[in-house]
Design a protein around this motif. Structure first.
Motif, PDB file in Angstrom:
ATOM      1  N   GLY A  27       0.774  -1.231   0.000  1.00  0.00           N
ATOM      2  CA  GLY A  27       0.000   0.000   0.000  1.00  0.00           C
ATOM      3  C   GLY A  27       0.807   1.283   0.000  1.00  0.00           C
ATOM      4  N   VAL A  28       2.128   1.200   0.006  1.00  0.00           N
ATOM      5  CA  VAL A  28       2.967   2.397   0.018  1.00  0.00           C
ATOM      6  C   VAL A  28       3.018   2.997  -1.386  1.00  0.00           C
ATOM      7  N   ARG A  29       2.834   4.303  -1.470  1.00  0.00           N
ATOM      8  CA  ARG A  29       2.854   4.982  -2.763  1.00  0.00           C
ATOM      9  C   ARG A  29       3.887   6.109  -2.818  1.00  0.00           C
ATOM     10  N   GLN A  30       4.814   6.103  -1.847  1.00  0.00           N
ATOM     11  CA  GLN A  30       5.919   7.064  -1.842  1.00  0.00           C
ATOM     12  C   GLN A  30       7.196   6.311  -1.511  1.00  0.00           C
ATOM     13  N   ILE A  31       8.210   6.472  -2.346  1.00  0.00           N
ATOM     14  CA  ILE A  31       9.473   5.760  -2.155  1.00  0.00           C
ATOM     15  C   ILE A  31      10.615   6.758  -2.250  1.00  0.00           C
ATOM     16  N   VAL A  32      11.485   6.741  -1.251  1.00  0.00           N
ATOM     17  CA  VAL A  32      12.687   7.571  -1.255  1.00  0.00           C
ATOM     18  C   VAL A  32      13.884   6.637  -1.371  1.00  0.00           C
ATOM     19  N   ASP A  33      14.594   6.732  -2.477  1.00  0.00           N
ATOM     20  CA  ASP A  33      15.741   5.865  -2.769  1.00  0.00           C
ATOM     21  C   ASP A  33      17.008   6.623  -2.384  1.00  0.00           C
ATOM     22  N   LEU A  34      17.554   6.306  -1.217  1.00  0.00           N
ATOM     23  CA  LEU A  34      18.701   7.022  -0.662  1.00  0.00           C
ATOM     24  C   LEU A  34      20.016   6.418  -1.149  1.00  0.00           C
ATOM     25  N   GLY A  35      20.930   7.283  -1.582  1.00  0.00           N
ATOM     26  CA  GLY A  35      22.166   6.772  -2.160  1.00  0.00           C
ATOM     27  C   GLY A  35      21.860   6.030  -3.439  1.00  0.00           C
ATOM     28  N   ALA A  36      21.074   6.685  -4.302  1.00  0.00           N
ATOM     29  CA  ALA A  36      20.488   6.007  -5.455  1.00  0.00           C
ATOM     30  C   ALA A  36      21.532   5.455  -6.420  1.00  0.00           C
ATOM     31  N   GLY A  37      22.697   6.080  -6.480  1.00  0.00           N
ATOM     32  CA  GLY A  37      23.717   5.612  -7.412  1.00  0.00           C
ATOM     33  C   GLY A  37      23.407   6.009  -8.841  1.00  0.00           C
ATOM     34  N   LEU A  38      24.196   5.510  -9.760  1.00  0.00           N
ATOM     35  CA  LEU A  38      24.030   5.862 -11.158  1.00  0.00           C
ATOM     36  C   LEU A  38      22.837   5.148 -11.773  1.00  0.00           C
ATOM     37  N   PRO A  39      22.091   5.827 -12.631  1.00  0.00           N
ATOM     38  CA  PRO A  39      20.953   5.184 -13.294  1.00  0.00           C
ATOM     39  C   PRO A  39      21.396   3.966 -14.090  1.00  0.00           C
ATOM     40  N   THR A  40      20.619   2.910 -13.990  1.00  0.00           N
ATOM     41  CA  THR A  40      20.882   1.701 -14.759  1.00  0.00           C
ATOM     42  C   THR A  40      19.543   1.077 -15.098  1.00  0.00           C
ATOM     43  N   GLN A  41      19.522  -0.111 -15.625  1.00  0.00           N
ATOM     44  CA  GLN A  41      18.252  -0.762 -15.927  1.00  0.00           C
ATOM     45  C   GLN A  41      17.588  -1.212 -14.633  1.00  0.00           C
ATOM     46  N   GLY A  42      16.257  -1.190 -14.625  1.00  0.00           N
ATOM     47  CA  GLY A  42      15.530  -1.635 -13.450  1.00  0.00           C
ATOM     48  C   GLY A  42      15.557  -0.635 -12.316  1.00  0.00           C
ATOM     49  N   ASN A  43      15.451   0.661 -12.642  1.00  0.00           N
ATOM     50  CA  ASN A  43      15.406   1.686 -11.613  1.00  0.00           C
ATOM     51  C   ASN A  43      14.092   1.622 -10.845  1.00  0.00           C
ATOM     52  N   THR A  44      14.078   2.229  -9.660  1.00  0.00           N
ATOM     53  CA  THR A  44      12.931   2.128  -8.771  1.00  0.00           C
ATOM     54  C   THR A  44      11.648   2.628  -9.424  1.00  0.00           C
ATOM     55  N   HIS A  45      11.712   3.764 -10.133  1.00  0.00           N
ATOM     56  CA  HIS A  45      10.488   4.299 -10.741  1.00  0.00           C
ATOM     57  C   HIS A  45       9.981   3.412 -11.872  1.00  0.00           C
ATOM     58  N   GLU A  46      10.859   2.596 -12.456  1.00  0.00           N
ATOM     59  CA  GLU A  46      10.428   1.664 -13.491  1.00  0.00           C
ATOM     60  C   GLU A  46       9.768   0.441 -12.874  1.00  0.00           C
ATOM     61  N   ILE A  47      10.228   0.062 -11.680  1.00  0.00           N
ATOM     62  CA  ILE A  47       9.647  -1.083 -10.975  1.00  0.00           C
ATOM     63  C   ILE A  47       8.274  -0.728 -10.419  1.00  0.00           C
ATOM     64  N   ALA A  48       8.118   0.520  -9.955  1.00  0.00           N
ATOM     65  CA  ALA A  48       6.875   0.959  -9.317  1.00  0.00           C
ATOM     66  C   ALA A  48       6.358   2.229  -9.979  1.00  0.00           C
ATOM     67  N   PRO A  49       5.858   2.145 -11.199  1.00  0.00           N
ATOM     68  CA  PRO A  49       5.397   3.356 -11.889  1.00  0.00           C
ATOM     69  C   PRO A  49       4.193   4.010 -11.219  1.00  0.00           C
ATOM     70  N   GLU A  50       3.482   3.253 -10.359  1.00  0.00           N
ATOM     71  CA  GLU A  50       2.314   3.818  -9.686  1.00  0.00           C
ATOM     72  C   GLU A  50       2.680   4.624  -8.450  1.00  0.00           C
ATOM     73  N   ALA A  51       3.956   4.624  -8.069  1.00  0.00           N
ATOM     74  CA  ALA A  51       4.401   5.321  -6.859  1.00  0.00           C
ATOM     75  C   ALA A  51       5.136   6.614  -7.198  1.00  0.00           C
ATOM     76  N   ARG A  52       5.123   7.534  -6.236  1.00  0.00           N
ATOM     77  CA  ARG A  52       5.982   8.717  -6.336  1.00  0.00           C
ATOM     78  C   ARG A  52       7.358   8.313  -5.849  1.00  0.00           C
ATOM     79  N   VAL A  53       8.383   8.587  -6.639  1.00  0.00           N
ATOM     80  CA  VAL A  53       9.743   8.179  -6.313  1.00  0.00           C
ATOM     81  C   VAL A  53      10.650   9.395  -6.242  1.00  0.00           C
ATOM     82  N   VAL A  54      11.405   9.487  -5.160  1.00  0.00           N
ATOM     83  CA  VAL A  54      12.406  10.534  -5.017  1.00  0.00           C
ATOM     84  C   VAL A  54      13.766   9.871  -4.861  1.00  0.00           C
ATOM     85  N   TYR A  55      14.649  10.116  -5.808  1.00  0.00           N
ATOM     86  CA  TYR A  55      16.020   9.626  -5.718  1.00  0.00           C
ATOM     87  C   TYR A  55      16.867  10.663  -4.976  1.00  0.00           C
TER      88      TYR A  55
END
Length: 255
Positions: A68-96
């Motif tokens: 049920g969580v719709r907000q995700i904060v990805d701390l120490g996100a690192g360099l963009p690569t395949q399978g990023n958090t916003h791609e895994i959870a497009p229904e959520a708000r994501v802050v890198y």
């Protein structure tokens, strides 16, 4: 990577770019590759471990969203690569979140065309300032998931525990904490790795099982608890790499 952005010294190994190299990425310099190869000589399973960590990210993010969580904060996100958090959870708000200038340049370029996604340049080691900035991007009256994958072992003990405590105190019940953390599985060779990272942009602070478990104080760990990356709800229990043992992972909910 052909050239360094202004203010970036390509001769100092960078832990985010080293991780990118482990994932067979292209956003790294010769110094990063040389340092990473030194690590691989001591820990030849490091690339496999990085992939296992990335696969755990996917399963953990789906779990928190399914909870049920719709907000995700990805701390120490690192360099963009395949399978990023916003791609895994497009229904959520994501802050890198990352403090590294190279990461920020690439992150903003990646997110330029994305909705419901933000990239914040901030230092997790300064949690009060971080939380102030996040207040403009996240509704802390609603559950939020904090992702801390392969970041806490770059922060000294008491500071690391204090950061996690402040994140917990700021979040409401139903919020989640997701952690992956290196463990000292080969103490006879670990000093070599520590020395390599001391010369990079962040030094390692290896903890044992109980030290990692302590981060989840005040949370309820989801089954199967604190385990090796490929042991956390694997899609295929018989997949290659399930013997990776140099890190622990866990997902927990604030009651």
């Amino acid at each position: 990577m052909d050239s360094a952005p202004e203010g970036v010294d390509p001769n100092i190994p960078n832990v985010a770019r080293m991780y990118d190299y482990y994932l067979d990425g292209k956003d790294n310099f010769a110094a990063d590759r040389a340092a990473a190869e030194q690590i691989l000589k001591t820990f030849p399973d490091t690339k496999q471990g990085a992939r296992a960590n990335r696969a755990f990210l996917r399963r953990a993010v789906r779990h928190v969203v399914d909870s049920g969580v719709r907000q995700i904060v990805d701390l120490g996100a690192g360099l963009p690569t395949q399978g990023n958090t916003h791609e895994i959870a497009p229904e959520a708000r994501v802050v890198y979140v990352d403090y590294d200038s190279v990461v920020c340049v690439h992150g903003r370029a990646l997110l330029a065309r994305q909705d419901n996604v933000d990239f914040l340049q901030a230092d997790v080691r300064e949690p009060d300032a971080l939380l102030d900035k996040l207040g403009d991007l996240v509704d802390f009256d609603q559950p939020v998931a904090f992702l801390m994958l392969a970041i806490l072992h770059f922060i000294p003990d008491e500071q690391a525990y204090e950061i996690v405590r402040k994140l917990k105190d700021r979040s409401v019940p139903g919020s989640h904490l997701v952690i992956s953390h290196a463990v000292d599985s080969t103490p006879d060779t670990t000093p070599q790795a520590l020395e390599i990272y001391r010369k990079a942009t962040a030094s390692l602070n290896i903890r044992d099982h109980d030290g990692i478990l302590r981060f989840f104080d005040g949370y309820e760990l989801a089954e199967p608890g604190l385990t090796y990356p490929n042991g956390w709800r694997p899609d295929d229990p018989d997949a290659p790499g399930n013997g990776i043992t140099f890190g622990y992972v866990g997902v927990a909910r604030k009651p």
